[in-house]
Design a protein around this motif. Structure first.
Motif, PDB file in Angstrom:
ATOM      1  N   GLY A 167       4.763  -9.052  -1.977  1.00  0.00           N
ATOM      2  CA  GLY A 167       3.982  -8.715  -3.173  1.00  0.00           C
ATOM      3  C   GLY A 167       2.762  -7.875  -2.845  1.00  0.00           C
TER       4      GLY A 167
ATOM      5  N   VAL B 173       2.375  -4.809  -1.666  1.00  0.00           N
ATOM      6  CA  VAL B 173       2.337  -3.824  -0.568  1.00  0.00           C
ATOM      7  C   VAL B 173       2.445  -2.376  -1.071  1.00  0.00           C
ATOM      8  CG1 VAL B 173       3.214  -5.381   1.233  1.00  0.00           C
ATOM      9  CG2 VAL B 173       4.840  -4.035  -0.120  1.00  0.00           C
ATOM     10  N   GLY B 174       2.911  -2.220  -2.303  1.00  0.00           N
ATOM     11  CA  GLY B 174       3.049  -0.877  -2.866  1.00  0.00           C
ATOM     12  C   GLY B 174       4.487  -0.515  -3.223  1.00  0.00           C
ATOM     13  N   LYS B 175       5.294  -1.513  -3.535  1.00  0.00           N
ATOM     14  CA  LYS B 175       6.705  -1.255  -3.902  1.00  0.00           C
ATOM     15  C   LYS B 175       6.790  -0.329  -5.115  1.00  0.00           C
ATOM     16  CE  LYS B 175       7.589  -5.600  -4.558  1.00  0.00           C
ATOM     17  NZ  LYS B 175       6.325  -6.148  -4.033  1.00  0.00           N
ATOM     18  N   THR B 176       6.005  -0.674  -6.155  1.00  0.00           N
ATOM     19  CA  THR B 176       6.082   0.118  -7.384  1.00  0.00           C
ATOM     20  C   THR B 176       5.621   1.550  -7.131  1.00  0.00           C
ATOM     21  OG1 THR B 176       5.666  -1.886  -8.634  1.00  0.00           O
ATOM     22  CG2 THR B 176       5.382   0.185  -9.828  1.00  0.00           C
TER      23      THR B 176
ATOM     24  N   PRO C 140       9.228  -9.357  -5.647  1.00  0.00           N
ATOM     25  CA  PRO C 140       8.848  -9.627  -4.249  1.00  0.00           C
ATOM     26  C   PRO C 140       9.943 -10.316  -3.409  1.00  0.00           C
ATOM     27  CG  PRO C 140       7.022 -10.107  -5.681  1.00  0.00           C
ATOM     28  CD  PRO C 140       8.179  -9.781  -6.575  1.00  0.00           C
TER      29      PRO C 140
ATOM     30  N   PRO D 143      -0.041   7.156   3.868  1.00  0.00           N
ATOM     31  CA  PRO D 143      -1.475   6.918   4.090  1.00  0.00           C
ATOM     32  C   PRO D 143      -2.109   6.108   2.963  1.00  0.00           C
ATOM     33  CG  PRO D 143      -1.121   9.114   3.211  1.00  0.00           C
ATOM     34  CD  PRO D 143       0.244   8.510   3.393  1.00  0.00           C
TER      35      PRO D 143
ATOM     36  N   VAL E 168      -4.629   6.156   0.414  1.00  0.00           N
ATOM     37  CA  VAL E 168      -5.392   7.254  -0.195  1.00  0.00           C
ATOM     38  C   VAL E 168      -6.664   6.703  -0.843  1.00  0.00           C
ATOM     39  CG1 VAL E 168      -3.402   8.778  -0.508  1.00  0.00           C
ATOM     40  CG2 VAL E 168      -4.021   7.218  -2.334  1.00  0.00           C
TER      41      VAL E 168
ATOM     42  N   MET F 239      -7.989   6.948  -3.677  1.00  0.00           N
ATOM     43  CA  MET F 239      -8.076   6.486  -5.072  1.00  0.00           C
ATOM     44  C   MET F 239      -6.743   5.886  -5.508  1.00  0.00           C
ATOM     45  SD  MET F 239      -8.294   9.987  -7.164  1.00  0.00           S
ATOM     46  CE  MET F 239      -8.694  11.360  -6.157  1.00  0.00           C
TER      47      MET F 239
ATOM     48  N   ILE G 105      -3.244   5.229  -7.054  1.00  0.00           N
ATOM     49  CA  ILE G 105      -2.174   6.195  -7.328  1.00  0.00           C
ATOM     50  C   ILE G 105      -1.614   5.903  -8.718  1.00  0.00           C
ATOM     51  CG2 ILE G 105       0.076   7.058  -6.513  1.00  0.00           C
ATOM     52  CD1 ILE G 105      -0.963   5.628  -3.793  1.00  0.00           C
TER      53      ILE G 105
ATOM     54  N   LEU H 139       1.784  11.499  -3.340  1.00  0.00           N
ATOM     55  CA  LEU H 139       2.212  10.457  -2.398  1.00  0.00           C
ATOM     56  C   LEU H 139       3.651  10.718  -1.942  1.00  0.00           C
ATOM     57  CD1 LEU H 139       1.483   7.652  -1.073  1.00  0.00           C
ATOM     58  CD2 LEU H 139       2.682   6.601  -2.984  1.00  0.00           C
TER      59      LEU H 139
HETATM   60  N1  ATP Z   1      -0.910   4.294  -0.244  1.00  0.00           N
HETATM   61  C1  ATP Z   1      -1.758   3.781  -1.114  1.00  0.00           C
HETATM   62  N2  ATP Z   1      -3.046   4.196  -1.159  1.00  0.00           N
HETATM   63  C2  ATP Z   1      -3.906   3.682  -2.057  1.00  0.00           C
HETATM   64  N3  ATP Z   1      -3.595   2.743  -2.970  1.00  0.00           N
HETATM   65  C3  ATP Z   1      -2.329   2.282  -2.975  1.00  0.00           C
HETATM   66  C4  ATP Z   1      -1.337   2.779  -2.075  1.00  0.00           C
HETATM   67  N4  ATP Z   1      -0.160   2.147  -2.325  1.00  0.00           N
HETATM   68  C5  ATP Z   1      -0.410   1.290  -3.350  1.00  0.00           C
HETATM   69  N5  ATP Z   1      -1.703   1.373  -3.738  1.00  0.00           N
HETATM   70  C6  ATP Z   1      -2.355   0.582  -4.807  1.00  0.00           C
HETATM   71  O1  ATP Z   1      -2.148  -0.803  -4.517  1.00  0.00           O
HETATM   72  C7  ATP Z   1      -1.938  -1.538  -5.732  1.00  0.00           C
HETATM   73  C8  ATP Z   1      -0.603  -2.292  -5.668  1.00  0.00           C
HETATM   74  O2  ATP Z   1       0.439  -1.339  -5.593  1.00  0.00           O
HETATM   75  P1  ATP Z   1       1.862  -1.568  -6.269  1.00  0.00           P
HETATM   76  O3  ATP Z   1       1.714  -2.061  -7.673  1.00  0.00           O
HETATM   77  O4  ATP Z   1       2.646  -0.352  -6.030  1.00  0.00           O
HETATM   78  O5  ATP Z   1       2.374  -2.777  -5.352  1.00  0.00           O
HETATM   79  P2  ATP Z   1       3.658  -3.723  -5.549  1.00  0.00           P
HETATM   80  O6  ATP Z   1       4.126  -4.063  -4.180  1.00  0.00           O
HETATM   81  O7  ATP Z   1       4.632  -3.087  -6.463  1.00  0.00           O
HETATM   82  O8  ATP Z   1       2.996  -4.952  -6.250  1.00  0.00           O
HETATM   83  P3  ATP Z   1       3.751  -6.229  -6.943  1.00  0.00           P
HETATM   84  O9  ATP Z   1       4.303  -7.025  -5.829  1.00  0.00           O
HETATM   85  O10 ATP Z   1       2.605  -6.902  -7.652  1.00  0.00           O
HETATM   86  O11 ATP Z   1       4.786  -5.662  -7.867  1.00  0.00           O
HETATM   87  C9  ATP Z   1      -2.004  -0.514  -6.858  1.00  0.00           C
HETATM   88  O12 ATP Z   1      -3.295  -0.520  -7.375  1.00  0.00           O
HETATM   89  C10 ATP Z   1      -1.719   0.815  -6.160  1.00  0.00           C
HETATM   90  O13 ATP Z   1      -2.307   1.918  -6.813  1.00  0.00           O
END
Ligand code: ATP
Length: 331
Positions: free
Chosen positions: A16, A18-21, A160, A310, A312, A314, A316, A325
């Motif tokens: 959960g 990590v940025g999957k979405t 997740p 990376p 970033v 701000m 995304i 990205l």
């Molecule tokens: N490479 C990155 N650089 C900066 N911010 C990031 C990056 N990847 C993800 N984020 C930020 O981290 C947060 C979580 O990202 P995201 O929703 O993609 O995660 P997720 O794994 O899908 O979460 P969940 O498990 O809750 O569904 C968001 O605010 C997103 O903008």
């Protein structure tokens, strides 16, 4: 990833947050900008596609995403609603009314077998993964419709890790359960014609049986889809921390056990190099470097194609940010 014109499915999963979405949405944008009509689907109960695209994509129907060269559509499946549909079908076939009636008819053994399936219980307190299995089967159902035939890339933003792992074994379980119900139903139907008065009209009984059979077939398709090396790839998303990497190793091991094709590992949120490091950044960067080394020596993960994204400066959000990205990650 963009080369072939035949339809391909990509499932993105991991711990959960990590940025999957973000990775799934950026991949979908990348596909759509490379000439592929693309569908991005969220089966995570906590949908965040709308937040990621900065557009309202809720509503459970195909929603167009603005701003890409080729068509990009998003679909957020409501897992609870899908489960309700399943429950309605189940109740028609296995409610307590049927059990009482069968007891009265001296068909107690059949009734007990029906009870053993515990489907009612399963739906009252669903295990993690069931909602997603039903949601994905719903997508498979959609994909049979003509309006979906245009999509050559389908990207899944999954729930997740824990849910995904259970999801992999669920289709087998549900397939077996539904198969048993259908077998019982036909046994019961042939045992007595009076059963019709419990199930209602014969037409309705047939209809329920057909729906169950359809659901069973879709579950089989979900299972096959997850294991089809030709058309499907599961991409693990992680971050450079010991905890996330350990979980990714477990996920990869389970995917292998279940014969789900996984070739790529995205390491997201890696601190970019900088000439003027603050103390915090320097320590953080060292910590991440150790975690990255851990991946290289991990027997589960070392064979994967490792791609870095990376961190970033701000959030995304929106197509331009996702394109930025995506151009870095999906080379
Ligand atoms: N490479 C990155 N650089 C900066 N911010 C990031 C990056 N990847 C993800 N984020 C930020 O981290 C947060 C979580 O990202 P995201 O929703 O993609 O995660 P997720 O794994 O899908 O979460 P969940 O498990 O809750 O569904 C968001 O605010 C997103 O903008």
């Amino acid at each position: 990833m963009v080369a072939r014109t035949t339809r391909r499915y990509y499932m993105l999963g991991g711990k959960g947050g990590v940025g999957k979405t973000s990775c799934a949405a950026s991949l979908a944008v990348r596909f759509a900008n490379s000439g592929h009509p693309t569908l991005v689907v969220s089966t995570d109960p906590a949908h965040s596609l709308s937040d990621s695209f900065a557009q309202d994509l809720t509503g459970g129907a195909l929603a167009p995403v603005e701003g890409t060269d080729s068509p990009l559509f998003a679909l957020e499946i409501n897992p609870e609603k899908s489960r309700e549909e399943f429950r309605t079908i189940n109740q028609k076939n296995g409610g307590t009314g049927v059990k009482d009636f069968m007891d009265g008819m001296g068909l107690g053994i059949l009734a007990d077998q029906l009870g053993e399936l515990k489907l009612g219980e399963l739906l009252d307190t669903p295990p993690p993964g069931l909602d997603e299995a039903i949601a994905i089967s719903k997508v498979i159902q959609f994909l049979e419709a003509p309006e979906y035939s245009m999509f050559s890339r389908i990207v899944f933003d999954t729930a997740p890790t824990g849910h995904t792992l259970r999801l992999l074994s669920l289709p087998d379980f549900l397939d077996a359960s539904i198969g048993k119900i259908l077998k019982l139903r036909s046994k019961i139907a042939s045992a007595t014609s009076a059963i019709k008065s419990v199930f209602g009209q014969e037409v309705q009984q047939q209809d329920a049986a057909n729906k169950l059979e359809q659901l069973r077939e879709r579950m089989v398709k979900v299972r096959e889809l997850f294991r089809d090396t030709e058309s499907t790839e599961f991409i693990i998303v992680t971050i450079p921390t010991v905890m996330a990497i350990s979980e990714s190793a477990r996920l990869h091991s389970s995917l292998q056990k279940e014969s789900v094709p996984a070739r790529r590992l995205i390491v997201n949120q890696v601190l970019p190099p900088s000439s003027s490091d603050c103390k915090f950044c320097a320590i953080k960067r060292k910590d991440q470097a150790r975690a990255l080394d851990m991946i290289k020596s991990d027997p589960e993960l070392m064979g994967l194609n490792i791609m870095q994204a990376p961190l970033v400066d701000m959030e995304i959000r929106g197509v331009p940010a996702l394109k930025f990205l995506g151009d870095i990650v999906w080379k």
